[in-house]
Structures are given as structure tokens and as C-alpha cells.
Write a protein that holds these residues in place. Structure first.
Motif, PDB file in Angstrom:
ATOM      1  N   GLU A 163       0.637  -1.204  -0.181  1.00 39.00           N
ATOM      2  CA  GLU A 163      -0.312   0.049   0.037  1.00 39.00           C
ATOM      3  C   GLU A 163       0.679   1.375  -0.493  1.00 39.00           C
ATOM      4  N   LEU A 164       1.960   1.069   0.738  1.00 40.05           N
ATOM      5  CA  LEU A 164       3.008   2.759   0.421  1.00 40.05           C
ATOM      6  C   LEU A 164       3.292   2.911  -0.500  1.00 40.05           C
ATOM      7  N   VAL A 165       3.072   1.576  -1.430  1.00 43.01           N
ATOM      8  CA  VAL A 165       3.579   2.210  -2.304  1.00 43.01           C
ATOM      9  C   VAL A 165       2.681   2.601  -3.990  1.00 43.01           C
ATOM     10  N   ARG A 166       1.659   1.434  -3.741  1.00 40.26           N
ATOM     11  CA  ARG A 166       0.719   2.070  -4.562  1.00 40.26           C
ATOM     12  C   ARG A 166       0.440   3.906  -4.478  1.00 40.26           C
ATOM     13  N   GLN A 167       0.091   4.470  -3.005  1.00 44.16           N
ATOM     14  CA  GLN A 167       0.659   5.771  -2.116  1.00 44.16           C
ATOM     15  C   GLN A 167       1.186   6.566  -3.238  1.00 44.16           C
ATOM     16  N   GLY A 168       2.870   5.997  -2.910  1.00 45.86           N
ATOM     17  CA  GLY A 168       3.718   6.474  -3.682  1.00 45.86           C
ATOM     18  C   GLY A 168       3.508   7.293  -5.077  1.00 45.86           C
ATOM     19  N   ALA A 169       3.285   5.759  -5.452  1.00 48.09           N
ATOM     20  CA  ALA A 169       3.167   6.154  -7.314  1.00 48.09           C
ATOM     21  C   ALA A 169       2.524   6.692  -7.180  1.00 48.09           C
ATOM     22  N   LYS A 170       0.583   6.958  -6.461  1.00 52.00           N
ATOM     23  CA  LYS A 170      -0.242   7.793  -7.048  1.00 52.00           C
ATOM     24  C   LYS A 170       0.223   9.278  -6.943  1.00 52.00           C
ATOM     25  N   ASP A 171       1.053   9.689  -6.191  1.00 50.93           N
ATOM     26  CA  ASP A 171       1.550  11.399  -5.792  1.00 50.93           C
ATOM     27  C   ASP A 171       2.099  11.534  -7.005  1.00 50.93           C
ATOM     28  N   GLN A 172       2.716  10.336  -7.657  1.00 47.30           N
ATOM     29  CA  GLN A 172       3.150  11.314  -9.399  1.00 47.30           C
ATOM     30  C   GLN A 172       1.589  11.050 -10.322  1.00 47.30           C
ATOM     31  N   VAL A 173       1.003  11.002 -10.164  1.00 43.79           N
ATOM     32  CA  VAL A 173      -0.171  10.584 -11.410  1.00 43.79           C
ATOM     33  C   VAL A 173      -0.489  12.530 -11.242  1.00 43.79           C
ATOM     34  N   ILE A 188      16.688  -0.506  12.319  1.00 43.41           N
ATOM     35  CA  ILE A 188      16.717  -0.679  10.637  1.00 43.41           C
ATOM     36  C   ILE A 188      15.707   0.023  10.042  1.00 43.41           C
ATOM     37  N   THR A 189      16.261   1.709   9.297  1.00 45.19           N
ATOM     38  CA  THR A 189      15.243   2.918   9.845  1.00 45.19           C
ATOM     39  C   THR A 189      14.971   2.875   8.054  1.00 45.19           C
ATOM     40  N   GLY A 190      13.839   3.334   8.763  1.00 45.09           N
ATOM     41  CA  GLY A 190      12.689   3.929   7.287  1.00 45.09           C
ATOM     42  C   GLY A 190      12.970   3.983   5.685  1.00 45.09           C
ATOM     43  N   ASP A 191      14.993   4.407   5.795  1.00 46.95           N
ATOM     44  CA  ASP A 191      15.302   5.451   4.747  1.00 46.95           C
ATOM     45  C   ASP A 191      15.737   4.032   4.276  1.00 46.95           C
ATOM     46  N   ALA A 192      16.787   3.174   4.697  1.00 49.12           N
ATOM     47  CA  ALA A 192      17.158   1.684   4.195  1.00 49.12           C
ATOM     48  C   ALA A 192      16.239   1.104   3.773  1.00 49.12           C
ATOM     49  N   ILE A 193      14.869   0.936   4.666  1.00 53.21           N
ATOM     50  CA  ILE A 193      13.115   0.059   3.653  1.00 53.21           C
ATOM     51  C   ILE A 193      13.180   0.715   2.708  1.00 53.21           C
ATOM     52  N   GLY A 194      13.065   2.496   2.434  1.00 53.89           N
ATOM     53  CA  GLY A 194      12.884   3.027   0.613  1.00 53.89           C
ATOM     54  C   GLY A 194      14.334   2.570   0.312  1.00 53.89           C
ATOM     55  N   THR A 195      15.075   2.435   0.092  1.00 55.27           N
ATOM     56  CA  THR A 195      16.117   2.386  -0.634  1.00 55.27           C
ATOM     57  C   THR A 195      15.680   0.837  -1.110  1.00 55.27           C
ATOM     58  N   VAL A 196      15.955  -0.059  -0.396  1.00 58.07           N
ATOM     59  CA  VAL A 196      15.775  -1.381  -0.209  1.00 58.07           C
ATOM     60  C   VAL A 196      14.892  -1.383  -2.043  1.00 58.07           C
ATOM     61  N   VAL A 197      13.627  -0.868  -1.539  1.00 54.06           N
ATOM     62  CA  VAL A 197      11.904  -1.225  -1.887  1.00 54.06           C
ATOM     63  C   VAL A 197      11.912  -0.635  -3.423  1.00 54.06           C
ATOM     64  N   ALA A 198      13.006   1.026  -3.292  1.00 56.24           N
ATOM     65  CA  ALA A 198      13.077   1.469  -4.459  1.00 56.24           C
ATOM     66  C   ALA A 198      13.793   0.815  -6.090  1.00 56.24           C
ATOM     67  N   SER A 226      10.313   7.625  -0.288  1.00 58.62           N
ATOM     68  CA  SER A 226      10.197   8.508   0.445  1.00 58.62           C
ATOM     69  C   SER A 226       8.442   8.351   1.405  1.00 58.62           C
ATOM     70  N   ARG A 227       7.902   7.484   0.506  1.00 52.00           N
ATOM     71  CA  ARG A 227       6.733   7.009   1.366  1.00 52.00           C
ATOM     72  C   ARG A 227       6.606   5.877   2.336  1.00 52.00           C
ATOM     73  N   VAL A 228       8.216   4.976   1.398  1.00 46.52           N
ATOM     74  CA  VAL A 228       8.025   4.037   2.662  1.00 46.52           C
ATOM     75  C   VAL A 228       9.376   4.201   3.490  1.00 46.52           C
ATOM     76  N   ALA A 229       9.808   5.849   3.553  1.00 42.84           N
ATOM     77  CA  ALA A 229      11.179   6.047   4.796  1.00 42.84           C
ATOM     78  C   ALA A 229       9.736   6.700   5.987  1.00 42.84           C
ATOM     79  N   ASN A 230       8.652   6.770   5.756  1.00 49.64           N
ATOM     80  CA  ASN A 230       8.038   8.102   6.313  1.00 49.64           C
ATOM     81  C   ASN A 230       6.925   6.662   6.908  1.00 49.64           C
ATOM     82  N   GLY A 231       6.878   5.348   6.760  1.00 48.39           N
ATOM     83  CA  GLY A 231       5.354   4.827   7.070  1.00 48.39           C
ATOM     84  C   GLY A 231       6.721   3.023   7.580  1.00 48.39           C
ATOM     85  N   CYS A 232       7.891   3.386   7.473  1.00 51.50           N
ATOM     86  CA  CYS A 232       8.432   1.979   8.117  1.00 51.50           C
ATOM     87  C   CYS A 232       9.760   2.095   9.305  1.00 51.50           C
ATOM     88  N   GLY A 233       9.953   1.598   9.324  1.00 51.83           N
ATOM     89  CA  GLY A 233      11.637   1.482  10.681  1.00 51.83           C
ATOM     90  C   GLY A 233      11.463   0.750  11.554  1.00 51.83           C
TER      91      GLY A 233
END
Length: 305
Positions: free
Chosen positions: A67-77, A113-123, A148-155
Motif C-alpha cells: 500500500e505504501l508503494v501504491r500511495q507513492g506512485a499515486k502521488d506522481q499521477v 533498521i531505518t525507514g530510509d534503508a527500507i525505502g531504498t531497498v524497495v525502490a 519517501s512513502r516507505v521511509a516515512n511509514g517504516c522502521g
């Protein structure tokens, strides 16, 4: 019936070849087993805490960030990218990736494990996927938005279940440190620096040893202190007493002690500020209020009639 005779050297070579192949396969199996011995701890979600052994790899399911990926992509539509950016397709893509390694359990009691590290792996896992957009600039913006969405929502907080705290320094000592530092002799006759021991423990293994000589503590020496009665006699006056007679009759102005102590302070009015309300302004406000009240009364009477 003819039986083909195989020379001895050929038989030996074949046996050695079979042995070498078997050894190679067995060694590869051992190497594979050694590589797989590092366990992977799978976290249920991308938030909270996860328990594992020191050195374990920590991973999350791609579906936990869907869902975080879906929201992050919607932000750029927008009007330009709505036909090439597909949030649902990207969400399904990351969910189909399975387990994503995002870090590990450190060789300590725990870590993060920071949210930024998780966001980098997902991206990174979504690079080149369909639905990121047509232009490279659009794809970069979509990936950054997802990150950015994953980094703010994970950790995650990692907890090492097999961590053992190191022994406290001096835990097995037989003496104690005095207040002034140095060493003291324990029950066994040995000496050592006991500054790390806790006071109040029994048995000689802890506790602070008492001082052997108290002669260095400063004390009052007889004959040097002056009693208050000597310094201030009963028929005398204390220093600073206003009722005590002063040298000369009054001060230079000829005033007595009571008048002199009262002082000559006077209250001064504060200067007028730019925001102070003056009389003309006050009268104008009163007149405006009266006119407004008359207009409202006239309007109400007309409405009532």
C-alpha cells in the motif's frame, strides 16, 4: 564368448575420476550448506521490532509495503503521467517480489533498521518495472516518491536474542576503592584498584573499604574560633543597625536615620506611546457606537412594521 580385457591403468584412472567427481559434488554440498547457515529472520511488518540472532539477515515481505508503494506512485499521477504511471501494477509487482532483505541483526543487544534503508531497498527492487512512466525523469520521480512513502511509514528495531552482556570490570575483586581513590587491602590480603565496586555489598567482593586514617580531615583548632558573645557583646549593637548612633549629628543633609532610610524616590509617569488611546479617539468611538445603535434600532423597527 569374448570378454574384453581392460588394462589395469585404465581401471585405476576411471576410479580416480569417479572419486574426484564425488569429492567435488560433496564439497559443493558442504559449501552450499555453509552459505545457507546464515539464518534469515522474516519480519511480519515493516514497523515495530523483530527478534533474531546476532548476524542474522532481516527481511520483510513485499506485500507489507504494497500500500505504501501504491500511495507513492499515486502521488506522481497527473494529467501528463496518468497513462504511463500505474500505481496498482507497481503495488502488485512489489508484493510478488517475496522476501526483501533490508538489513541484519548487529553483534550487540539491538539496533535499528531505518525507514530510509527500507525505502531504498524497495525502490531498487522496482527499478525497470512496468508502470513507472515513459520518460526517465518520470521514472526517477516515481521511485523517489515511493522511497519517501516507505521511509516515512517504516522502521524496525532489531533485538539480539543470543546477546550476552560483558562482565562488569572488577566483578571478582576482593577489595574496594576509598573516596580518595587508590587501593585498599581486601580480606585475602591482596590489594587492587576497587573504583569500580559498588558500596554497601557484603562478603568483601564489593563494598568500599573504610579509611584507615582520619587525620587528614580538617577540623576546628582550639583557640582560633571567636565566640559570638565576644564579637558582639550583650550591651553592644550589631553592624548595620540603623538605630545605632552614627558619627556626627546626621548625614550631610541634616536628616535623621528614619528619614534618610526612607529615600527620596518619586513616581514618574511613563511616556506616551504610539498605541495609547487619546481622548479624541475615545470620543469618536463613543459617537460611532451611538450612531450604529440608532441605525440598528431604525432597521429593526422597519422590519417589525
Amino acid at each position: 564368448m569374448l570378454v574384453r580385457k581392460i588394462p589395469t591403468w585404465q581401471t585405476t584412472r576411471r576410479a580416480l575420476t569417479v572419486t574426484a567427481v564425488a569429492a567435488f559434488v560433496t564439497g559443493g554440498a558442504f559449501l552450499s550448506a555453509g552459505t545457507a547457515s546464515a539464518a534469515t529472520t522474516l519480519a511480519g511488518t515493516c514497523t515495530g521490532s523483530v527478534n533474531g540472532s546476532m548476524g542474522d539477515t532481516v527481511a520483510i515481505q513485499g506485500s507489507s509495503v504494497k500500500e505504501l508503494v501504491r500511495q507513492g506512485a499515486k502521488d506522481q499521477v497527473n494529467v501528463v503521467t496518468f497513462a504511463t504511471v500505474w500505481p496498482d501494477a507497481l503495488a502488485d509487482n512489489i508484493a510478488g517480489k517475496g522476501a526483501l532483505a533490508i538489513g541484519g541483526v548487529p553483534n550487540s543487544a539491538g539496533g535499528t533498521i531505518t525507514g530510509d534503508a527500507i525505502g531504498t531497498v524497495v525502490a531498487n527492487a522496482l527499478k525497470g518495472a512496468s508502470g513507472l512512466g515513459l520518460l526517465p525523469d518520470t521514472q526517477t520521480k516515481v521511485l523517489n516518491s515511493i522511497k519517501s512513502r516507505v521511509a516515512n511509514g517504516c522502521g524496525l528495531t532489531t533485538i539480539a536474542t543470543n546477546y550476552v552482556a560483558p562482565a562488569q570490570p572488577g566483578a571478582g575483586g576482593t577489595g574496594g576503592t576509598q573516596q580518595g581513590g587508590g587501593t585498599a587491602t581486601g580480606p585475602g590480603g591482596s590489594t587492587g584498584n576497587l573504583s569500580n565496586l559498588n558500596p554497601g555489598t557484603a562478603g568483601g567482593s564489593g563494598g568500599t573499604a573504610p579509611m584507615r586514617d582520619y587525620g587528614g580531615i580538617p577540623t576546628a583548632t582550639a583557640g582560633t574560633a571567636v565566640a559570638p558573645g565576644v564579637r558582639y557583646p550583650a550591651n553592644g549593637t550589631l553592624p548595620g543597625d540603623a538605630t545605632a548612633p552614627q558619627v556626627g549629628a546626621g548625614d550631610q543633609t541634616g536628616q535623621g536615620a528614619d528619614v534618610r532610610d526612607a529615600g527620596n524616590a518619586q513616581s514618574l509617569s511613563s511616556p506616551a506611546g504610539p498605541n495609547d488611546v487619546q481622548l479624541p479617539m475615545l470620543l469618536a468611538v463613543i459617537v460611532l457606537a451611538g450612531v450604529t445603535a440608532g441605525l440598528v434600532r431604525t432597521w429593526v423597527l422597519r422590519r417589525a412594521s
